[in-house]
Scaffold this motif. Sequence first.
Motif, PDB file in Angstrom:
ATOM      1  N   VAL A 515     -23.971 -10.301 -12.291  1.00 13.32           N
ATOM      2  CA  VAL A 515     -24.888 -10.103 -11.577  1.00 13.32           C
ATOM      3  C   VAL A 515     -24.700  -8.586 -11.034  1.00 13.32           C
ATOM      4  CG1 VAL A 515     -26.820 -10.334 -10.010  1.00 13.32           C
ATOM      5  CG2 VAL A 515     -26.021 -12.162 -11.465  1.00 13.32           C
ATOM      6  N   ILE A 516     -23.865  -8.397 -10.338  1.00 11.26           N
ATOM      7  CA  ILE A 516     -23.394  -7.269  -9.511  1.00 11.26           C
ATOM      8  C   ILE A 516     -23.339  -5.926 -10.628  1.00 11.26           C
ATOM      9  CG2 ILE A 516     -21.610  -5.942  -8.028  1.00 11.26           C
ATOM     10  CD1 ILE A 516     -23.394  -7.938  -6.625  1.00 11.26           C
ATOM     11  N   LEU A 517     -22.498  -6.378 -11.916  1.00 12.68           N
ATOM     12  CA  LEU A 517     -22.373  -5.327 -12.579  1.00 12.68           C
ATOM     13  C   LEU A 517     -23.781  -4.879 -13.160  1.00 12.68           C
ATOM     14  CD1 LEU A 517     -20.592  -3.930 -14.735  1.00 12.68           C
ATOM     15  CD2 LEU A 517     -20.414  -5.927 -16.091  1.00 12.68           C
ATOM     16  N   GLY A 518     -24.842  -5.981 -13.594  1.00 12.13           N
ATOM     17  CA  GLY A 518     -25.899  -6.045 -13.983  1.00 12.13           C
ATOM     18  C   GLY A 518     -26.721  -4.992 -13.074  1.00 12.13           C
ATOM     19  N   LEU A 519     -26.689  -5.116 -11.714  1.00 15.49           N
ATOM     20  CA  LEU A 519     -27.323  -4.198 -10.936  1.00 15.49           C
ATOM     21  C   LEU A 519     -26.870  -2.666 -11.237  1.00 15.49           C
ATOM     22  CD1 LEU A 519     -27.394  -6.409  -7.734  1.00 15.49           C
ATOM     23  CD2 LEU A 519     -29.273  -5.753  -8.949  1.00 15.49           C
ATOM     24  N   LEU A 520     -25.617  -2.395 -11.086  1.00 10.13           N
ATOM     25  CA  LEU A 520     -25.080  -1.438 -11.160  1.00 10.13           C
ATOM     26  C   LEU A 520     -25.363  -0.677 -12.325  1.00 10.13           C
ATOM     27  CD1 LEU A 520     -21.452  -1.934  -9.773  1.00 10.13           C
ATOM     28  CD2 LEU A 520     -23.234  -0.716  -8.763  1.00 10.13           C
ATOM     29  N   LYS A 521     -25.414  -1.448 -13.579  1.00 10.79           N
ATOM     30  CA  LYS A 521     -25.716  -1.037 -14.861  1.00 10.79           C
ATOM     31  C   LYS A 521     -27.284  -0.438 -14.760  1.00 10.79           C
ATOM     32  CE  LYS A 521     -24.853   0.021 -19.142  1.00 10.79           C
ATOM     33  NZ  LYS A 521     -23.778   1.047 -19.492  1.00 10.79           N
ATOM     34  N   GLY A 522     -28.218  -1.346 -14.252  1.00  7.83           N
ATOM     35  CA  GLY A 522     -29.545  -1.083 -14.239  1.00  7.83           C
ATOM     36  C   GLY A 522     -29.816   0.273 -13.535  1.00  7.83           C
ATOM     37  N   VAL A 523     -29.000   0.711 -12.357  1.00 11.99           N
ATOM     38  CA  VAL A 523     -29.166   1.794 -11.710  1.00 11.99           C
ATOM     39  C   VAL A 523     -28.805   3.050 -12.606  1.00 11.99           C
ATOM     40  CG1 VAL A 523     -28.394   3.064  -9.402  1.00 11.99           C
ATOM     41  CG2 VAL A 523     -28.949   0.871  -9.408  1.00 11.99           C
ATOM     42  N   ASP A 561      -6.783 -10.099  -1.013  1.00  8.93           N
ATOM     43  CA  ASP A 561      -7.011  -8.662  -1.612  1.00  8.93           C
ATOM     44  C   ASP A 561      -8.109  -8.855  -2.607  1.00  8.93           C
ATOM     45  OD1 ASP A 561      -5.010  -7.701  -0.052  1.00  8.93           O
ATOM     46  OD2 ASP A 561      -3.626  -7.593  -1.627  1.00  8.93           O
ATOM     47  N   GLU A 562      -8.180  -9.884  -3.292  1.00  9.90           N
ATOM     48  CA  GLU A 562      -9.149  -9.995  -4.311  1.00  9.90           C
ATOM     49  C   GLU A 562     -10.565 -10.164  -3.899  1.00  9.90           C
ATOM     50  OE1 GLU A 562      -9.268  -9.941  -7.787  1.00  9.90           O
ATOM     51  OE2 GLU A 562      -7.243  -9.027  -7.481  1.00  9.90           O
ATOM     52  N   LEU A 563     -10.468 -11.094  -2.720  1.00  5.21           N
ATOM     53  CA  LEU A 563     -11.736 -11.223  -1.966  1.00  5.21           C
ATOM     54  C   LEU A 563     -12.265 -10.018  -1.126  1.00  5.21           C
ATOM     55  CD1 LEU A 563     -13.619 -13.780  -1.133  1.00  5.21           C
ATOM     56  CD2 LEU A 563     -12.297 -14.109   0.901  1.00  5.21           C
ATOM     57  N   ASN A 564     -11.408  -9.167  -0.711  1.00  7.34           N
ATOM     58  CA  ASN A 564     -11.700  -7.762  -0.016  1.00  7.34           C
ATOM     59  C   ASN A 564     -12.336  -7.176  -1.092  1.00  7.34           C
ATOM     60  OD1 ASN A 564     -11.638  -5.898   2.066  1.00  7.34           O
ATOM     61  ND2 ASN A 564     -10.353  -5.063   0.706  1.00  7.34           N
ATOM     62  N   LEU A 565     -11.788  -6.955  -2.371  1.00  3.25           N
ATOM     63  CA  LEU A 565     -12.513  -6.174  -3.354  1.00  3.25           C
ATOM     64  C   LEU A 565     -13.727  -6.609  -3.788  1.00  3.25           C
ATOM     65  CD1 LEU A 565     -11.799  -3.814  -5.357  1.00  3.25           C
ATOM     66  CD2 LEU A 565     -10.760  -5.382  -6.889  1.00  3.25           C
ATOM     67  N   MET A 566     -13.883  -7.884  -3.899  1.00  2.87           N
ATOM     68  CA  MET A 566     -15.074  -8.498  -4.306  1.00  2.87           C
ATOM     69  C   MET A 566     -16.239  -8.120  -3.157  1.00  2.87           C
ATOM     70  SD  MET A 566     -16.028 -12.395  -5.052  1.00  2.87           S
ATOM     71  CE  MET A 566     -16.227 -13.081  -3.423  1.00  2.87           C
ATOM     72  N   ILE A 567     -15.651  -8.395  -1.857  1.00  2.00           N
ATOM     73  CA  ILE A 567     -17.051  -8.299  -1.011  1.00  2.00           C
ATOM     74  C   ILE A 567     -17.330  -6.499  -0.839  1.00  2.00           C
ATOM     75  CG2 ILE A 567     -17.712  -8.142   1.670  1.00  2.00           C
ATOM     76  CD1 ILE A 567     -17.396 -10.744  -0.005  1.00  2.00           C
ATOM     77  N   GLN A 568     -16.052  -5.538  -1.179  1.00  2.00           N
ATOM     78  CA  GLN A 568     -16.424  -4.210  -1.130  1.00  2.00           C
ATOM     79  C   GLN A 568     -17.256  -3.847  -2.340  1.00  2.00           C
ATOM     80  OE1 GLN A 568     -12.768  -1.841  -1.493  1.00  2.00           O
ATOM     81  NE2 GLN A 568     -13.442  -0.438   0.001  1.00  2.00           N
ATOM     82  N   GLN A 569     -17.152  -4.470  -3.411  1.00  2.00           N
ATOM     83  CA  GLN A 569     -17.843  -4.144  -4.824  1.00  2.00           C
ATOM     84  C   GLN A 569     -19.336  -4.397  -4.212  1.00  2.00           C
ATOM     85  OE1 GLN A 569     -16.065  -6.377  -7.701  1.00  2.00           O
ATOM     86  NE2 GLN A 569     -14.731  -4.680  -8.211  1.00  2.00           N
ATOM     87  N   PHE A 570     -19.545  -5.587  -3.486  1.00  2.00           N
ATOM     88  CA  PHE A 570     -20.941  -6.034  -3.181  1.00  2.00           C
ATOM     89  C   PHE A 570     -21.732  -5.116  -2.219  1.00  2.00           C
ATOM     90  CE2 PHE A 570     -24.378  -8.471  -1.877  1.00  2.00           C
ATOM     91  CZ  PHE A 570     -24.801  -9.487  -2.634  1.00  2.00           C
ATOM     92  N   GLN A 571     -20.771  -4.553  -1.220  1.00  2.00           N
ATOM     93  CA  GLN A 571     -21.438  -3.698  -0.599  1.00  2.00           C
ATOM     94  C   GLN A 571     -21.905  -2.385  -1.152  1.00  2.00           C
ATOM     95  OE1 GLN A 571     -18.265  -3.258   2.637  1.00  2.00           O
ATOM     96  NE2 GLN A 571     -19.403  -4.878   3.911  1.00  2.00           N
ATOM     97  N   GLN A 572     -20.809  -1.891  -2.061  1.00  2.00           N
ATOM     98  CA  GLN A 572     -20.884  -0.659  -2.569  1.00  2.00           C
ATOM     99  C   GLN A 572     -22.165  -0.679  -3.795  1.00  2.00           C
ATOM    100  OE1 GLN A 572     -17.349  -0.110  -4.569  1.00  2.00           O
ATOM    101  NE2 GLN A 572     -16.428   0.910  -2.794  1.00  2.00           N
ATOM    102  N   ALA A 573     -22.311  -1.992  -4.299  1.00  2.00           N
ATOM    103  CA  ALA A 573     -23.619  -2.069  -5.311  1.00  2.00           C
ATOM    104  C   ALA A 573     -24.890  -2.007  -4.293  1.00  2.00           C
ATOM    105  CB  ALA A 573     -23.646  -3.396  -6.016  1.00  2.00           C
ATOM    106  N   MET A 574     -24.821  -2.735  -3.156  1.00  2.00           N
ATOM    107  CA  MET A 574     -25.954  -2.476  -2.367  1.00  2.00           C
ATOM    108  C   MET A 574     -26.338  -0.846  -1.857  1.00  2.00           C
ATOM    109  SD  MET A 574     -27.214  -5.736  -2.055  1.00  2.00           S
ATOM    110  CE  MET A 574     -26.373  -5.661  -3.771  1.00  2.00           C
ATOM    111  N   MET A 575     -25.344  -0.393  -1.698  1.00  2.00           N
ATOM    112  CA  MET A 575     -25.390   0.975  -1.231  1.00  2.00           C
ATOM    113  C   MET A 575     -25.660   1.795  -2.399  1.00  2.00           C
ATOM    114  SD  MET A 575     -25.104   0.918   2.117  1.00  2.00           S
ATOM    115  CE  MET A 575     -24.499   2.781   2.583  1.00  2.00           C
ATOM    116  N   ARG A 576     -25.439   1.318  -3.534  1.00  2.00           N
ATOM    117  CA  ARG A 576     -25.596   2.283  -4.791  1.00  2.00           C
ATOM    118  C   ARG A 576     -27.222   2.039  -4.923  1.00  2.00           C
ATOM    119  NH1 ARG A 576     -26.223   5.494  -8.270  1.00  2.00           N
ATOM    120  NH2 ARG A 576     -25.621   5.725 -10.522  1.00  2.00           N
TER     121      ARG A 576
END
Length: 802
Positions: A515-523, A561-576
């Motif tokens: 879903v996060i990938l879909g949001l980024l793709k949509g933007v 590390d994986e969890l940190n990356l996942m949360i970071q990606q979520f945050q970045q998608a929201m800010m994107r």
Amino acid sequence: MKRTIKKVAVLGSGVMGARIACHFANIGVQVLLLDIAPKDLLPAEEAKGLKLDAPAVRNRIVNTALQAAIVANPSPLYRKADASRIKTGNFDDNLKEIAGCDWTIEVVVERLDIKKSLYERVEQFRKKGTLITSNTSGIPIHLLAEGRSDDFRRNFAGTHFFNPPRYLKLLEIIPTPETAPDVVDFLVHYGDLYLGKTTVLAKDTPGFIANRVGVFALLDGMKTMQKLGLTVEETDKLTGPVIGHAKSATLRTSDVVGLDTTINVANGLAQGLPHDEAKDVFELPDFIQKMGESKWLGDKTGQGFYKKVKGEGGKSEIYALDLATMEYKPSQKVKFATLEATKTIEKLADRFKVLVAGKDKAGEFYRLSFGGLFAYVSNRVPEIADQLHKIDDALRAGFGWELGPFETWDALGVQAGIDLAQAAGRTVAPWVTEMLAAGHATFYKVSAAGVREFYDIASKQYQPVSGVENFIILDNLRASGKVLWHNAGASVIDLGDGILNVEFHSKMNSLGQDVILGLLKGVEMAENGYRGLVVGNDGPNFSAGANLGLVYMQALEQEFDELNLMIQQFQQAMMRMRYSSIPVVGTPHGLTLGGGCELNLHCDKVVAAAESYIGLVEFGVGLIPGGGGTKEMTLRTAAKYEDGEPEFNLLRNTYMTISTAKVSTSAAEAFDLGFLRRGDEVVLNANRVIAQAKSAALELADAGYSQPTQKTNVKVHGKGALAMFRTGVYAMQQGNYISKHDELIANKLAYVMCGGDLSAPTEVSEQYLLDLERDAFLSLCGERKTLERIQSILTTGKPLRN
């Protein structure tokens, strides 16, 4: 004539009347709610020295009924304060006030003589040209209009709401031959746009549409249950969510509604339908008659098909009625091989072929019940409705069926449905076989232009489904090739006019990596050749939140590390989304929780369905909002600091909203909680949300939308506010109001919202707050008690207080 509804009179304050009044108050209409004046004093009134002419006594019935509605759960009001729009009174003192009302709705007892007597009095005061309608569910509408003036009859119709009227979407409009066409058009339009209803034009036949077919299905299911020797629990298992019906299924629904209601409606249909080819179905089974005689009417009498009893240790247990012995026994778990075979089939329409192919009693039940239903609805067109889609609309909106009878029939195949009906001893209407012979293989199809069409019996051709011209239905766009990109969790769909839509289709629309990938793709796609982006779906819920199972697995494996990356990606998608070069519009509806709420917080604008239950609920699983929700709520609070209210008070209110995991009970309440803000919109009819969001995106684009920049001046209070929060949390824990783990989570939340332990109030950036938020989220993921809470939600669906 042009009509504006400013004030409505509701005559009758029973369960339906009071709740209809509340729903009009929800949409901002002034309401006059009237009922009869008491003829006798209560002992408590006598003790106070009151007389029958005291206003408190004369309005006792209506006031008691309204108060019962106001405190009911679920609430009939969007906000408790909306009740202030309702004025109460009685027929003797206040009926004259209907002269100032634009619409009078009668909701008194279901007796023709009483209703007609009231109408005589109404005619003395009603202003000519104003609407007058009845909420009757069983009395022919034309009989109610007999003897009334020409103006009364021209402006009179049936408006049949379903209980509870705030939540059940069906409104049947039943005109008489004398009802003016413009009145019918107005009622259909007003019900859709202003009341948020699926308005269905019904004919003046017994039971109208939904009750006629719905009660047939209910009673036919009971008789099939009896024929096959199925238990109460087995029948409800077979007629619940597995076929797209409510969890309460058949018999539990009867308990909730009241078996007396089922009996009265069935008897009324049996008497009013002497020539119905399936009139035998409306004759009550013997066990229903016995239950009625014993006053086993369901929840209102404490027992019906089910009964709650106290077991060992005072724990409540559910017993079910054994129809063979008419005694109650402990409820048993149900298992059928046919149902097991459908567990991996997510799409409802794909389940039906498996269900009717079953070799056990479940398969036999489905073959008989579907066969009977298909034959029955085919013979009801054009008797109760001229278009077959109106029957489907009515059953979906009034009985909560995910697919209507003809839609279900399409899923199985029209010829297969005919075969089932014949095997069940029923005969389908000739028009169905004529339709097949003419080469029309389905009841519905989607045209190349993305318009849903139905088979029209009169013209023998496909016609556009009426009443949905102003809706955007994503399934129709998908069928017409408007999907531009997709993966397992999301799709990007072209809505037309330069607006794209990101749709989720994960389980419960949870926000995972796809879903996060879909949001980024949509933007990205919208920024390269389009004008704006809508984030919306046609599911019952916008999103139940982030993929908690994935968080749990990574935390359990200590993959931080994986969890940190996942949360970071979520945050970045929201800010994107928030800081893209095109406007982004969110469309919350139903459950919009956790990550779903965070997503909408980061949209430029939100167009919410009135029935939106929005909240940051992470605290319940031992976490704080980690996808930008804590940051955004802190930012929004800081933006109010110039309004005059003490800053600590504003911050504390937001802190309490998050730390108590408050969820709005409506979109209106979401404004009060800060999840929606000035400029966001509320749409009463959820079917209109995506279309309205598209319009909002175009409006933002036309106004010259420019890409915003991240804020670097968010005011936080540091140690001063942090000490206040920690002191309050400590006192709560010492008083045993919260656990030690609650104290830990609450302090982590306070730390983020205060900007850390800064020595003085300071202005910080959004990224600074996001980093604090992510650190707090990750540290809580490392807590054993947090993992226990997450596990409880994932395995039992219930929060754990540890």
